[in-house]
Design a protein around this motif. Structure first.
Motif: not given
Length: 76
Positions: A32-33, A38-39, A52-56
């Protein structure tokens, strides 16, 4: 020196968890970290699609971590 209240004192992250759950929790937290880190640059550059991709990718990790470490029965 002012002592912090008990609610702010760090607790053992593995308190009450089996060894297996501790290892899974550590891996989920690390993944998660890394995903959130990375986002950071895409967020700063306002790259909405990358954020959004990182959130998903990270939202299920957080959910799995909370499920793993929760001691409250699901049927409540």
């Amino acid at each position: 020196m002012v002592e912090p209240c008990a609610c702010l004192r760090p607790t053992a992250p593995h308190a009450g968890l089996s060894k297996d759950k501790q290892e899974k929790a550590k891996k989920l937290a690390k993944d998660f970290q890394q995903g959130v880190k990375g986002a950071d640059r895409p967020a700063q550059s306002k790259d909405r699609a990358a954020v959004i991709k990182a959130y998903e990718a990270t939202a299920p990790l957080l959910s799995d971590f909370l499920d793993l470490t929760s001691d409250v029965p699901q049927d409540l």
